[in-house]
Motif scaffolding. Sequence first.
Motif, PDB file in Angstrom:
ATOM      1  N   ILE A  81       0.839  -1.285   0.052  1.00 48.30           N
ATOM      2  CA  ILE A  81      -0.045  -0.094   0.058  1.00 48.30           C
ATOM      3  C   ILE A  81       0.943   1.430   0.075  1.00 48.30           C
ATOM      4  CG2 ILE A  81      -1.641   1.410   1.403  1.00 48.30           C
ATOM      5  CD1 ILE A  81      -2.845  -1.545   2.278  1.00 48.30           C
ATOM      6  N   PRO A  82       1.654   1.450   0.904  1.00 49.29           N
ATOM      7  CA  PRO A  82       2.623   2.639   0.893  1.00 49.29           C
ATOM      8  C   PRO A  82       3.519   2.753  -0.272  1.00 49.29           C
ATOM      9  CG  PRO A  82       2.939   1.558   2.926  1.00 49.29           C
ATOM     10  CD  PRO A  82       2.132   0.713   1.936  1.00 49.29           C
ATOM     11  N   TYR A  83       3.858   1.621  -1.108  1.00 50.83           N
ATOM     12  CA  TYR A  83       4.653   1.648  -2.350  1.00 50.83           C
ATOM     13  C   TYR A  83       3.709   2.381  -3.244  1.00 50.83           C
ATOM     14  CZ  TYR A  83       6.278   0.401  -6.922  1.00 50.83           C
ATOM     15  OH  TYR A  83       6.885   0.709  -8.184  1.00 50.83           O
ATOM     16  N   MET A  84       2.389   1.644  -3.597  1.00 49.19           N
ATOM     17  CA  MET A  84       1.411   2.375  -4.609  1.00 49.19           C
ATOM     18  C   MET A  84       1.292   3.920  -4.481  1.00 49.19           C
ATOM     19  SD  MET A  84       0.794   0.049  -6.778  1.00 49.19           S
ATOM     20  CE  MET A  84       1.026  -1.587  -7.024  1.00 49.19           C
ATOM     21  N   LEU A  85       1.073   4.435  -3.073  1.00 50.59           N
ATOM     22  CA  LEU A  85       1.178   5.788  -2.768  1.00 50.59           C
ATOM     23  C   LEU A  85       2.326   6.540  -3.181  1.00 50.59           C
ATOM     24  CD1 LEU A  85      -0.832   5.426   0.687  1.00 50.59           C
ATOM     25  CD2 LEU A  85      -2.086   6.024  -1.920  1.00 50.59           C
ATOM     26  N   TYR A  86       3.353   6.220  -2.875  1.00 48.67           N
ATOM     27  CA  TYR A  86       4.628   6.656  -3.114  1.00 48.67           C
ATOM     28  C   TYR A  86       4.833   6.610  -4.477  1.00 48.67           C
ATOM     29  CZ  TYR A  86       9.458   5.818  -5.210  1.00 48.67           C
ATOM     30  OH  TYR A  86      10.535   5.896  -5.991  1.00 48.67           O
ATOM     31  N   ASP A  87       4.572   5.744  -5.181  1.00 46.13           N
ATOM     32  CA  ASP A  87       4.797   5.501  -6.768  1.00 46.13           C
ATOM     33  C   ASP A  87       3.946   6.501  -7.567  1.00 46.13           C
ATOM     34  OD1 ASP A  87       6.352   4.188  -8.845  1.00 46.13           O
ATOM     35  OD2 ASP A  87       4.428   3.340  -9.611  1.00 46.13           O
ATOM     36  N   THR A  88       2.674   6.695  -6.840  1.00 52.54           N
ATOM     37  CA  THR A  88       1.847   7.935  -7.459  1.00 52.54           C
ATOM     38  C   THR A  88       2.816   9.147  -7.624  1.00 52.54           C
ATOM     39  OG1 THR A  88      -0.001   6.245  -7.485  1.00 52.54           O
ATOM     40  CG2 THR A  88      -0.353   8.726  -7.720  1.00 52.54           C
ATOM     41  N   TYR A  89       3.017   9.406  -6.239  1.00 54.32           N
ATOM     42  CA  TYR A  89       3.951  10.571  -6.247  1.00 54.32           C
ATOM     43  C   TYR A  89       4.965  10.921  -6.856  1.00 54.32           C
ATOM     44  CZ  TYR A  89       6.475  14.314  -3.877  1.00 54.32           C
ATOM     45  OH  TYR A  89       7.379  15.533  -3.446  1.00 54.32           O
ATOM     46  N   ALA A  90       5.877   9.656  -6.878  1.00 50.17           N
ATOM     47  CA  ALA A  90       6.991   9.631  -7.718  1.00 50.17           C
ATOM     48  C   ALA A  90       6.805   9.922  -9.016  1.00 50.17           C
ATOM     49  CB  ALA A  90       7.758   8.421  -7.487  1.00 50.17           C
ATOM     50  N   MET A  91       5.724   9.337  -9.819  1.00 52.59           N
ATOM     51  CA  MET A  91       5.492   9.509 -11.159  1.00 52.59           C
ATOM     52  C   MET A  91       5.067  10.987 -11.402  1.00 52.59           C
ATOM     53  SD  MET A  91       3.395   6.335 -12.774  1.00 52.59           S
ATOM     54  CE  MET A  91       1.895   6.317 -11.397  1.00 52.59           C
ATOM     55  N   TYR A  92       4.491  11.670 -10.633  1.00 54.13           N
ATOM     56  CA  TYR A  92       4.072  13.161 -10.647  1.00 54.13           C
ATOM     57  C   TYR A  92       5.450  13.907 -10.794  1.00 54.13           C
ATOM     58  CZ  TYR A  92       2.407  17.867  -9.912  1.00 54.13           C
ATOM     59  OH  TYR A  92       2.497  19.126 -10.051  1.00 54.13           O
ATOM     60  N   LEU A  93       6.385  13.506  -9.549  1.00 51.60           N
ATOM     61  CA  LEU A  93       7.670  14.309  -9.428  1.00 51.60           C
ATOM     62  C   LEU A  93       8.412  14.364 -10.888  1.00 51.60           C
ATOM     63  CD1 LEU A  93       8.923  15.981  -7.157  1.00 51.60           C
ATOM     64  CD2 LEU A  93      10.171  13.658  -6.649  1.00 51.60           C
ATOM     65  N   CYS A  94       8.428  13.164 -11.487  1.00 55.21           N
ATOM     66  CA  CYS A  94       9.335  12.679 -12.761  1.00 55.21           C
ATOM     67  C   CYS A  94       8.465  13.830 -13.603  1.00 55.21           C
ATOM     68  CB  CYS A  94       9.019  11.524 -13.207  1.00 55.21           C
ATOM     69  SG  CYS A  94       9.949  10.437 -12.261  1.00 55.21           S
ATOM     70  N   GLU A  95       7.244  13.997 -13.654  1.00 55.43           N
ATOM     71  CA  GLU A  95       6.578  14.869 -14.968  1.00 55.43           C
ATOM     72  C   GLU A  95       6.869  16.284 -14.506  1.00 55.43           C
ATOM     73  OE1 GLU A  95       4.639  16.335 -18.185  1.00 55.43           O
ATOM     74  OE2 GLU A  95       4.940  14.206 -17.588  1.00 55.43           O
ATOM     75  N   TRP A  96       7.125  16.517 -13.087  1.00 51.42           N
ATOM     76  CA  TRP A  96       7.068  18.202 -12.910  1.00 51.42           C
ATOM     77  C   TRP A  96       8.717  18.618 -13.146  1.00 51.42           C
ATOM     78  CZ3 TRP A  96      10.507  20.933  -9.687  1.00 51.42           C
ATOM     79  CH2 TRP A  96      10.043  22.115  -9.085  1.00 51.42           C
ATOM     80  N   TYR A  97       9.446  17.446 -12.846  1.00 53.07           N
ATOM     81  CA  TYR A  97      11.132  17.927 -13.227  1.00 53.07           C
ATOM     82  C   TYR A  97      11.503  17.986 -14.882  1.00 53.07           C
ATOM     83  CZ  TYR A  97      13.208  17.842  -8.589  1.00 53.07           C
ATOM     84  OH  TYR A  97      13.452  18.219  -7.508  1.00 53.07           O
ATOM     85  N   LYS A  98      10.647  16.905 -15.714  1.00 52.54           N
ATOM     86  CA  LYS A  98      10.664  16.969 -16.669  1.00 52.54           C
ATOM     87  C   LYS A  98      10.245  18.457 -17.371  1.00 52.54           C
ATOM     88  CE  LYS A  98       9.331  14.574 -21.056  1.00 52.54           C
ATOM     89  NZ  LYS A  98       8.519  13.456 -21.636  1.00 52.54           N
TER      90      LYS A  98
END
Length: 258
Positions: A81-98
């Motif tokens: 469960i924490p991984y899925m929540l973290y991964d969602t945030y990490a995907m957005y962070l990648c888009e933000w930095y891109k």
Amino acid sequence: MLLTLAWGSVFFPGLFALSTWWLRRSRPQWTKNDCVMISTRLVSSVHGVLATGSGIVIIYSCRDVMTDRHWLAREYVWFLIPYMLYDTYAMYLCEWYKTKEEKRRHSFTTFQNFLSKNRLMLTHHAVILLALVPVAQRLRGDLGDFFVGCIFTAELSTPFVSLGRVLIQLKQQHTLLYKVNGILTLATFFACRILLFPFMYWSYGQQQGLRLYQVPFHIPVHCNVANAFLIAPQIYWFSLLCKKAVQLFGGPQGKKDG
């Protein structure tokens, strides 16, 4: 349960932060986007290894596919469960930095682009959190730990998919490593995300004295429907991987890279 959730909430974001920090120090020539994206893929790979390992342990521990129990079948779901929540945030962070790297304006458009590009993966995460977690933890009762283990092994392809994305980010599509990894990605994805479902039906049939084609008619309809919903996106993703493989090995891009 709470301790496992707490460990997952510390482990995945902590590994991501540590990896990003180390990459920025050891690879100063890389952009922040490179470091964040590669760290995200590293954490995904670690999750894939842990999930697959847990699944294999469960499968080999459950002789009776319906009634045998293993503690990992429930505990790793809480860790997931924490991984899925973290991964969602990490995907957005990648888009933000891109977006920042491309010097585009940060606005609601960035969030819209994130939703558009990742809609299938976000749906996948939502289904796991809102449907599969309640089923795995409560609704199935004390039955089916073997099948939960089988679902965990679907993550075997994740490290290879992640490595492919990293090599693309580093513009290494022309290398032998990229091509070999592409073959391994196809093989593991097909084995653990497509053939996995016939294997589960076959395993149940072996225990019940049924042939493979008889199993769908001897289990509840909702089980067949659930499996159909689970395998549908896997078939779609596999078709995308096959298209990329054709481009790599047989199309103009493959010839160019070679």
